[in-house]
Design a protein around this motif. Sequence first.
Motif, short mmCIF file in Angstrom:
data_model
loop_
_atom_site.label_atom_id
_atom_site.label_comp_id
_atom_site.label_asym_id
_atom_site.label_seq_id
_atom_site.Cartn_x
_atom_site.Cartn_y
_atom_site.Cartn_z
N TYR A 252 3.24 8.41 -0.83
CA TYR A 252 3.24 7.19 -0.03
C TYR A 252 3.53 6.03 -0.98
CZ TYR A 252 1.20 3.52 3.04
OH TYR A 252 0.97 2.40 3.83
N THR A 253 4.58 5.29 -0.68
CA THR A 253 5.04 4.24 -1.60
C THR A 253 4.35 2.92 -1.34
OG1 THR A 253 7.21 5.30 -1.80
CG2 THR A 253 7.05 2.98 -2.42
N ILE A 254 3.74 2.36 -2.37
CA ILE A 254 3.21 1.00 -2.33
C ILE A 254 4.11 0.15 -3.22
CG2 ILE A 254 1.27 -0.52 -2.85
CD1 ILE A 254 -0.59 1.84 -2.42
N VAL A 255 4.84 -0.77 -2.62
CA VAL A 255 5.77 -1.61 -3.36
C VAL A 255 4.97 -2.60 -4.22
CG1 VAL A 255 7.65 -3.27 -3.18
CG2 VAL A 255 7.52 -1.36 -1.56
N GLY A 256 5.30 -2.65 -5.50
CA GLY A 256 4.54 -3.51 -6.40
C GLY A 256 3.14 -2.99 -6.67
N LYS A 257 3.00 -1.69 -6.67
CA LYS A 257 1.69 -1.06 -6.82
C LYS A 257 0.92 -1.60 -8.04
CE LYS A 257 -0.46 3.55 -6.89
NZ LYS A 257 -1.22 3.43 -8.15
N GLY A 258 -0.37 -1.82 -7.84
CA GLY A 258 -1.22 -2.28 -8.93
C GLY A 258 -1.54 -3.75 -8.90
N LYS A 259 -1.23 -4.43 -7.79
CA LYS A 259 -1.44 -5.87 -7.74
C LYS A 259 -2.81 -6.28 -7.22
CE LYS A 259 3.37 -7.38 -7.57
NZ LYS A 259 3.35 -7.99 -8.91
N GLN B 121 -4.64 12.43 5.04
CA GLN B 121 -3.34 13.07 5.19
C GLN B 121 -2.94 13.88 3.96
OE1 GLN B 121 -0.42 10.10 6.26
NE2 GLN B 121 -1.46 9.54 8.16
N ASN B 122 -3.86 14.00 3.00
CA ASN B 122 -3.60 14.73 1.76
C ASN B 122 -2.34 14.20 1.07
OD1 ASN B 122 -5.84 16.47 2.03
ND2 ASN B 122 -4.67 17.78 3.44
N ARG B 123 -2.21 12.88 1.04
CA ARG B 123 -1.07 12.25 0.39
C ARG B 123 -1.55 11.40 -0.78
NH1 ARG B 123 1.86 8.99 5.01
NH2 ARG B 123 3.64 8.88 3.56
N VAL B 124 -0.63 11.11 -1.70
CA VAL B 124 -0.98 10.31 -2.87
C VAL B 124 -0.13 9.04 -2.89
CG1 VAL B 124 -1.71 12.28 -4.23
CG2 VAL B 124 0.69 11.57 -4.31
N ALA B 125 -0.72 7.97 -3.41
CA ALA B 125 -0.02 6.69 -3.50
C ALA B 125 0.80 6.63 -4.78
CB ALA B 125 -1.02 5.55 -3.47
N THR B 126 2.02 6.16 -4.66
CA THR B 126 2.91 5.97 -5.80
C THR B 126 3.56 4.60 -5.72
OG1 THR B 126 4.80 6.95 -4.66
CG2 THR B 126 3.42 8.44 -5.95
N GLY B 127 4.09 4.13 -6.85
CA GLY B 127 4.88 2.91 -6.83
C GLY B 127 6.29 3.21 -6.36
N GLU B 128 7.07 2.15 -6.10
CA GLU B 128 8.43 2.36 -5.63
C GLU B 128 9.29 2.98 -6.73
OE1 GLU B 128 8.52 -2.18 -6.51
OE2 GLU B 128 7.05 -0.55 -6.40
N SER B 129 10.29 3.75 -6.32
CA SER B 129 11.13 4.46 -7.28
C SER B 129 12.10 3.52 -7.99
CB SER B 129 11.93 5.56 -6.57
OG SER B 129 12.76 5.01 -5.55
N ARG B 130 12.38 2.37 -7.38
CA ARG B 130 13.32 1.42 -7.98
C ARG B 130 12.67 0.03 -8.06
NH1 ARG B 130 17.75 -0.06 -6.07
NH2 ARG B 130 18.85 -0.09 -8.05
N PRO B 131 11.71 -0.15 -8.97
CA PRO B 131 11.04 -1.45 -9.08
C PRO B 131 11.98 -2.57 -9.48
CG PRO B 131 10.47 -0.05 -10.94
CD PRO B 131 11.19 0.81 -9.96
N GLU B 132 13.14 -2.20 -10.05
CA GLU B 132 14.11 -3.21 -10.45
C GLU B 132 14.71 -3.95 -9.26
OE1 GLU B 132 16.35 0.81 -10.54
OE2 GLU B 132 14.33 0.02 -10.87
#
Length: 564
Positions: free
Chosen positions: A429-436, A450-461
Motif C-alpha cells: 500500500y503506497t503512502i506518498v511522501g511516507k514518513g511525514k 488486509q495483511n498488507r504493508v505500507a511502502t513509500g512511492e516507487s518514484r519519489p522524484e
Amino acid sequence: MGKLPPVCALALLSACSQQPTDTPSSSQSASELTAESSTHLARSQVQFDEARFRQDIKTLSSDEFEGRAPTTKGETLTLNYLTQAFKEMGLVGANHGDYLQAVPMVTYTASEQQTIRLGDLALEHRQDIVLGSRHDNGGVDITNAPLVFVGYGINAPEYDWNDYQDIDMHGKVAVILVNDPGFALPESGKFNGKAMTYYGRWDYKFAQASKQGALGAIIIHQTAAASYPWSVVENSWTGPQQDLVIDKTEQDKHIQVEGWITQDMATKVFEKSGLSLSKLMQRAASGPMNIPLKQTAKIQFANSASYANSYNVVATLPGKDHPDEQVLFTAHWDHIGKDESKVGDQIYNGAVDNASGTAGILEIARQFANQAKLGLPLSRSVTFIATTGEEQGLLGSRFYAANPIYPIDKSVAVFNLDSTNIYGRTLDYTIVGKGKSELENYLVDALKSQNRVATGESRPESGGFFRSDHFSFAKLGIPAVFAGGGNEPIDEATAQYKVMMKQKMKGCYHNTCDEYREDWDLSGALQDLAIYYSAAASLANSQDWPGYYAGTEFHSLRGASTKP
C-alpha cells in the motif's frame, strides 16, 4: 478470471475471517466490503458497493460532462450530481446549509497565434514551447529581454543554495531546470536525494522568479525529471488556464510570461550561445549558478481574461461528541475539459484522474452516513470537500485553506483521494511522501486487517506529495495523507491483468484516452477505500491530534508527540 470473495474493510473493527483466495474479477456486478464494530454492542455492516462506485465514475467521466473544466457546463453538471448525492446520504451543506463554496476564478486564454524567438531561433507554439500569461492586460509584447540560465531556479537558505545570487533579474527571462539538484545527484546528499522537494515544483519556480523580479520564466522540460512527457505539458498548459482572483498589487508582481520549452529546443538555444546544456546541467546540480545566455527573447501573443466563480462542494456528517472537530476528505472533481481545436476525440474525460477519487469520497461518505443512521455516529465530524481547479494549481483547496469553512485549528487531518487503483488488489500500500506525520500510523493499523504493508512511492522524484490537494492543508500544518494502490499484485493473474491494463492506459494521463472502461478491476480501489474509512473512523472516534515528525517541512506548524 474468477469471481472475488468479499474484501475485508475494517474501521475500529475486528479482523476479517475470510482471506481472498480467488483471482481478481472486473466483471462482478458488486463487491461488498463487510466488517463488525468492536466498539459497540450493536453489529452493523459496512458495504462498499462496486456497482455504485463504477456508476459514479462512469457518469462523472462521461462525454456529457465534457471533461469537467471549471466554469463550464461540465462544472454545472458535476456540482448538481455531487450535491444531490450528498443530500441523499443525509449530509449537511457545510456553508451555512449550502453545499457550495464559491471560489472566485479568472480564466486566461492565450492566443494560439504566437510569435516566439529566442535569439535568432523561431519557435513553434505547442511543438517547441508552451507559453501563457496570468495577467489581464490584453497580451504579451516582450522584445530584447535578456535570457539568463538560473540552474534550478532555487533560493533555499536552509540548503545554502541560491541560484539567483548576485544577479538582477528585472527585465530578464529566467531559463530553469525542472525538479531539484537531488534528482540529478541522488547520492550527493543535496536536498532530499531522489525524492523531490517543493523546490522542484513548477509553481515554486514561477513564484521564485516572480519574487526575483523577472519578466518571465521558462522551464526546460525533461520527461524523467518532470515525471511526465511533453504531451502532458501541451495538453495541460494550452487553452483556457484558471487561477484564483488575487489583489492587483500581488498580481502585478507576477512574471509576465511563463511556460515550458522542450529539451531539444533548449539545447539548440544554448548551442547558439556557445554553451552546452548538458554540461551546464551537471554544473547546476553541483552547486548554485546563473549565467547569461547572451541572447534575447521576443515573445508576442494576445491574451484574454474572464472572471467567474467556480465552486467547491463541501458536505458534513456532524459528530456526536465533538462536532467542532473535523476529519476532512478531499478529492478534486475537475479535469481539463475539452479542446475543440483537436481532430477526433476532443474531451479529456478524466476517468481515473479524478472521477475515480471523487466517486471514492462519495462511497466513503455513504458508509459513514449509513453507520450514523444505524445509531453508530462518530465522535468527531467528518467533512467531504470535492475541490475545483486542482489541475490548474490546487486552486480549490488553496482557496478553502485560505478561507476555511471550519477553523484550521479544529481540522484534525486530511485524507486525499486523487486517482484510485484500477490495476487490482496488491500486497503493499503506497503512502506518498511516507514518513511525514503520525497520521500514517492510522493507515498502517488499518492495513493489518488486509495483511498488507505500507511502502513509500516507487518514484519519489515525481514530487507526488506536492501535486495534489492535501498539500494545501499540509502547508498550514494539518496532517494530510495521499495514499492508495501498491506495486505488488496479489497473485499472478492480477499481475498479468496489470501488465495488460497498463498497456491500454499508457499515455492516458492528462489525455483524451483517460476514459472509463468496463474491464477495469476495481477490487484494489475498494480495498483502499476500506483503509481510508478505517483510518478516518479510528481517528474520528479518538481524542488524538496527530502531528508532523521533527525534520519534516511542517513540524513547526503542528509537531508530532512521537518519533517515526
